[in-house]
Write an enzyme that holds these catalytic residues in place. Structure first.
Site, PDB file in Angstrom:
ATOM      1  N   GLY A 105       0.835  -1.200   0.000  1.00 15.01           N
ATOM      2  CA  GLY A 105       0.000   0.000   0.000  1.00 15.01           C
ATOM      3  C   GLY A 105       0.864   1.243   0.000  1.00 15.01           C
ATOM      4  N   HIS A 139      -1.009   7.462   7.892  1.00 15.94           N
ATOM      5  CA  HIS A 139      -0.172   8.343   7.059  1.00 15.94           C
ATOM      6  C   HIS A 139      -0.926   9.623   6.695  1.00 15.94           C
ATOM      7  CE1 HIS A 139       3.570   6.309   6.247  1.00 15.94           C
ATOM      8  NE2 HIS A 139       2.969   5.195   5.866  1.00 15.94           N
ATOM      9  N   HIS A 147      -2.781   1.425   8.814  1.00 17.44           N
ATOM     10  CA  HIS A 147      -1.440   1.984   8.593  1.00 17.44           C
ATOM     11  C   HIS A 147      -1.499   3.152   7.594  1.00 17.44           C
ATOM     12  CE1 HIS A 147       3.072   1.380   8.001  1.00 17.44           C
ATOM     13  NE2 HIS A 147       2.745   2.153   6.975  1.00 17.44           N
ATOM     14  N   GLU A 148      -2.228   2.950   6.481  1.00 20.86           N
ATOM     15  CA  GLU A 148      -2.294   3.990   5.439  1.00 20.86           C
ATOM     16  C   GLU A 148      -3.082   5.199   5.920  1.00 20.86           C
ATOM     17  OE1 GLU A 148      -0.213   3.577   3.226  1.00 20.86           O
ATOM     18  OE2 GLU A 148       0.036   1.416   3.334  1.00 20.86           O
ATOM     19  N   GLN A 198       3.092  10.042   1.222  1.00 23.39           N
ATOM     20  CA  GLN A 198       4.404   9.380   1.114  1.00 23.39           C
ATOM     21  C   GLN A 198       5.127   9.758  -0.166  1.00 23.39           C
ATOM     22  OE1 GLN A 198       2.813   5.232   2.111  1.00 23.39           O
ATOM     23  NE2 GLN A 198       4.907   5.175   2.916  1.00 23.39           N
ATOM     24  N   CYS A 216       7.155  -0.241   6.493  1.00 18.66           N
ATOM     25  CA  CYS A 216       6.669   0.979   5.846  1.00 18.66           C
ATOM     26  C   CYS A 216       7.685   1.395   4.788  1.00 18.66           C
ATOM     27  CB  CYS A 216       6.517   2.081   6.889  1.00 18.66           C
ATOM     28  SG  CYS A 216       5.963   3.650   6.206  1.00 18.66           S
ATOM     29  N   LEU A 217       7.203   1.728   3.589  1.00 22.71           N
ATOM     30  CA  LEU A 217       8.117   2.132   2.513  1.00 22.71           C
ATOM     31  C   LEU A 217       8.873   3.412   2.867  1.00 22.71           C
ATOM     32  CD1 LEU A 217       5.919   1.417  -0.655  1.00 22.71           C
ATOM     33  CD2 LEU A 217       7.892   0.104   0.149  1.00 22.71           C
TER      34      LEU A 217
HETATM   35 NI    NI Z   1       3.799   3.314   5.592  1.00 23.30          NI
END
Ligand code: NI
Length: 175
Positions: A46, A143, A139-140, A51, A97-98
């Site tokens: 995701g 963000h 999680h998203e 991000q 997490c990216l």
């Molecule tokens: Ni993340």
């Protein structure tokens, strides 16, 4: 179309709150397509708009590569202006997490959630999810509120992360 740069911790934009999406136009569709390309190249599940530097309230995901059998709703899906309307149970599992590459830690999340929002055409959608998908949504959505998984850790674990991070930064600067 080139992939976008994923902002990494401690980039300031990752701590800002996103504005809701009101205009569904060509620019937004283009952003979404670029984000999917970025997600696939990064091999993530995701990606939230902030991000990649868009402070707009939406995220994309694709869990279909993770499923043994493709399930309805596993992706690729865009959720604009997501809102959690129900939460149930809890589960502690490892997350990554990216924006914090190479870091994985156990985070406590609701096990089952119900989400509402709009699809990429602006049509109202409602998604029920549990386990991994529910975790990904929480999680998203974090963000979009400027919250990172680090904010869910105990102060002990967060301190360990900070120490390692500072060490890595020092090392990178010395080279
Ligand atoms: Ni993340």
């Amino acid at each position: 179309m080139s992939p976008l740069e994923i902002l990494k911790y401690p980039e300031a934009q990752l701590f800002e709150k996103s504005a809701s999406v009101s205009e569904i136009d060509g620019a937004l569709q283009n952003q979404i397509d670029q984000m999917f390309k970025t997600l696939y190249i990064s091999d993530g599940l995701g990606l939230a708009a902030p991000q990649v530097g868009y402070l707009q309230s939406f995220f994309i995901y694709d869990l279909s590569r993770h499923d043994d059998e493709p399930k309805h709703g596993s992706g690729p899906v865009v959720v604009l202006n997501p809102e959690i309307v129900e939460m149930e149970g809890e589960e502690i599992a490892e997350e990554g997490c990216l924006s914090i590459p190479g870091y994985f830690e156990k985070v406590r999340r609701a096990y089952r959630i119900q989400l509402k929002g709009q699809d990429r055409e602006g049509k109202d959608i409602r998604i029920e999810a549990e386990g991994l998908a529910a975790r990904l949504f929480q999680h998203e959505i974090d963000h979009l509120n400027g919250i990172l998984m680090l904010d869910h850790l105990s102060s002990l674990k967060r301190n360990i992360f900070m120490r390692k991070f500072k060490k890595k930064q020092k090392y990178a600067e010395s080279k």
